[in-house]
Write an enzyme that holds these catalytic residues in place. Structure first.
Site, mmCIF file in Angstrom:
data_model
loop_
_atom_site.group_PDB
_atom_site.id
_atom_site.type_symbol
_atom_site.label_atom_id
_atom_site.label_comp_id
_atom_site.label_asym_id
_atom_site.label_seq_id
_atom_site.Cartn_x
_atom_site.Cartn_y
_atom_site.Cartn_z
ATOM 1 N N SER A 151 -9.384 2.261 3.867
ATOM 2 C CA SER A 151 -8.222 3.221 3.052
ATOM 3 C C SER A 151 -7.389 1.910 1.820
ATOM 4 O O SER A 151 -6.670 2.205 0.996
ATOM 5 C CB SER A 151 -7.354 3.945 3.054
ATOM 6 O OG SER A 151 -7.014 3.217 5.052
ATOM 7 N N LYS A 169 1.282 -1.080 0.136
ATOM 8 C CA LYS A 169 -0.193 0.155 0.341
ATOM 9 C C LYS A 169 1.472 0.931 -0.367
ATOM 10 O O LYS A 169 2.080 1.699 0.722
ATOM 11 C CB LYS A 169 -1.139 -0.308 1.270
ATOM 12 C CG LYS A 169 -1.934 1.003 1.637
ATOM 13 C CD LYS A 169 -3.197 0.690 2.672
ATOM 14 C CE LYS A 169 -3.372 2.274 2.795
ATOM 15 N NZ LYS A 169 -4.668 2.371 3.749
ATOM 16 N N SER A 209 -9.747 -0.354 7.720
ATOM 17 C CA SER A 209 -9.485 -0.168 6.371
ATOM 18 C C SER A 209 -8.535 -1.302 5.654
ATOM 19 O O SER A 209 -8.004 -0.893 4.066
ATOM 20 C CB SER A 209 -7.664 1.529 6.007
ATOM 21 O OG SER A 209 -7.977 2.487 6.456
#
Length: 464
Positions: free
Chosen positions: A157, A81, A181
């Site tokens: 996220s 990420k 997330s």
């Protein structure tokens, strides 16, 4: 029947490498081909480095031939990420305030562990600006879309990581979870997302959201999540918040089942409203744990509403993130992020301290609750995926993203391990997630229960 190469789990890839039936180069080329096919439509990646990935894959191929593999992930296509530093790649964190023209010569601790294990790093996955909300779109990289229906959000996220997992754009994916997330996009896209106990996965540099946020795996199988945990939990001497994790063999005993375990099922957790279709799917999935020999009992609401305590922690973390930014930089922020950062900067210290006390009480209540139960089951999300490009589902009205995620953020406050696994589909064909929560340092227990559920209700990927 064997799955297509790009959808094979990491555990199977490693078996095929060991038997010389498959090369890491072949697996990496399959993952890169999937990225080329699907990423233009779904926008899961902000960096793809084919040359680097193939170079890593060739090195891994040579090690497998020589019988000198580096570690448990040698040759497995993996993504990171874009909140986590990775040497040689810009880490923009979805923000126009980050200068891309700087030296990117350092790895975050998790990336360093992945490299030592021999993982083949494909690139970086998308995030909203600084990972601030439960959907994935950013001023820099645009909207990440759901592979089950491209008009819908992936969640966030760690939305890019979840979409990459669902589409076979790599086998293993590192996400972060500060309020859901990892679990929110796992639920919306039909994959496995595991938030470990806070403190067993090191974070360096540490998150501005402090003890809310931890790294964790997003995968297409529970066994792959367990495999990944053996690498992500490698100790880091400078981790101030580290918890002792003596048993890092997360795959050991994974298939031993859960016969005789006492499992509490809380359909609403704190009285949350759940879409009736989602509630019915999750309830049916929860009942299946009795087929595994567990004693399942539906319980009334377990917690009081903790939204305000969470928001105080989250907003202050956002304020820390923007502290030191120039006025020009602040004008370039996602307006929603700028708003919560402003709220955090104005929060009186005594109110923040009161929220810390509320968090302590919440954690103590969950510690006491799990003295009587082995696990807690809830829905992961009260709704299915909604329209992409919006921070809020239509039924939520306008508020903050955590208003519609009542099942995820409480366990960031309490630091407990929690996993989202796919448990069914709505009539519209959208995935639904089941959340399994364990006691602090009960990560093995959570993974074991998730593995047992996967065996009787196998997960399904989208047909693309």
């Amino acid at each position: 029947m064997e799955l297509p190469l790009h959808l094979l789990p990491a555990t199977r890839l490693l078996e095929l490498y060991a038997s010389r039936e498959l090369s890491p180069v072949e697996a990496t080329k399959a993952a890169l081909a999937a990225i080329e096919r699907h990423n233009p439509r779904f926008n899961a990646f902000c960096v793809v480095d084919q040359e680097c990935a193939l170079n890593y894959a060739r090195q891994s191929e040579a090690r497998w031939k020589a019988g000198e593999t580096l570690g448990p992930l040698d040759g497995v296509p993996t993504t990171v990420k874009d909140l986590i530093l990775a040497r040689g790649w810009p880490t923009l964190r979805g923000s126009r305030t980050v200068d891309p023209d700087q030296d990117w010569d350092a790895d975050g601790v998790l990336v360093a562990s992945l490299r030592r294990s021999g993982a083949v790093l494909l690139g970086k996955t998308t995030t909203p600006e600084f990972g601030w909300k439960g959907v994935t779109d950013s001023p820099v990289h645009g909207i990440t879309r759901n592979p089950w229906k491209a008009e819908l959000t992936s969640g966030g996220s760690s939305g890019g990581a979840a979409v990459a997992a669902a589409c076979g754009m790599g086998a293993l994916h590192v996400g972060t979870d500060g309020g859901g997330s990892i679990r929110i996009p796992a639920s919306f896209t039909g994959v496995v997302g595991f938030k470990p106990t806070y403190g067993i996965v090191p974070r360096h540099p540490p998150s501005p959201y402090g003890t809310l946020s931890t790294g964790g795996p997003i995968t297409r199988s529970v066994a792959d999540a367990a495999l990944m945990m053996e690498v992500l939990t490698e100790p880091f001497p400078a981790d101030f918040y580290a918890l002792p994790m003596e048993d890092r063999a997360f795959r050991a005993g994974l298939a031993r089942g859960i016969k005789g375990w006492r499992i509490a099922f809380s359909p609403t957790l704190s009285g949350a409203r759940v879409d009736p279709e989602i509630a019915a799917i999750v309830a049916a999935a929860a009942k299946r744990f009795t087929e595994l020999g567990a004693n399942l009992v539906e319980v009334p609401p377990v917690l009081e509403d903790s939204l305000l305590a969470f928001q105080h922690h989250w907003f202050v973390g956002a304020a820390v993130q923007v502290r030191g930014m120039t006025a020009a930089q602040r004008r370039r922020l996602d307006p929603g992020f700028a708003y919560i950062a402003e709220q955090g900067s104005r929060l009186p210290a005594v109110e923040y301290a009161a929220s810390i006390k509320a968090r302590e009480a919440l954690g103590s209540k969950m510690l006491a609750f799990l003295q009587s139960w082995d696990l807690l089951i809830t829905p992961t999300m009260p709704i299915a995926a909604f329209a992409a490009g919006s921070d809020y589902p239509p039924q939520a009205g306008r508020g903050e993203w955590n208003d519609w995620t009542p099942f995820t953020y409480p366990f960031n406050l309490t630091r407990q391990p929690a996993i989202s696994v796919p448990c069914g589909f709505t009539k519209a064909g959208l995935p639904v997630g089941l959340q399994i929560v364990g006691p602090i340092l009960g990560d093995h227990r959570v993974l074991r229960a998730a593995q047992a559920f996967e065996q009787i209700q196998p997960f399904r990927m989208p047909e693309l």
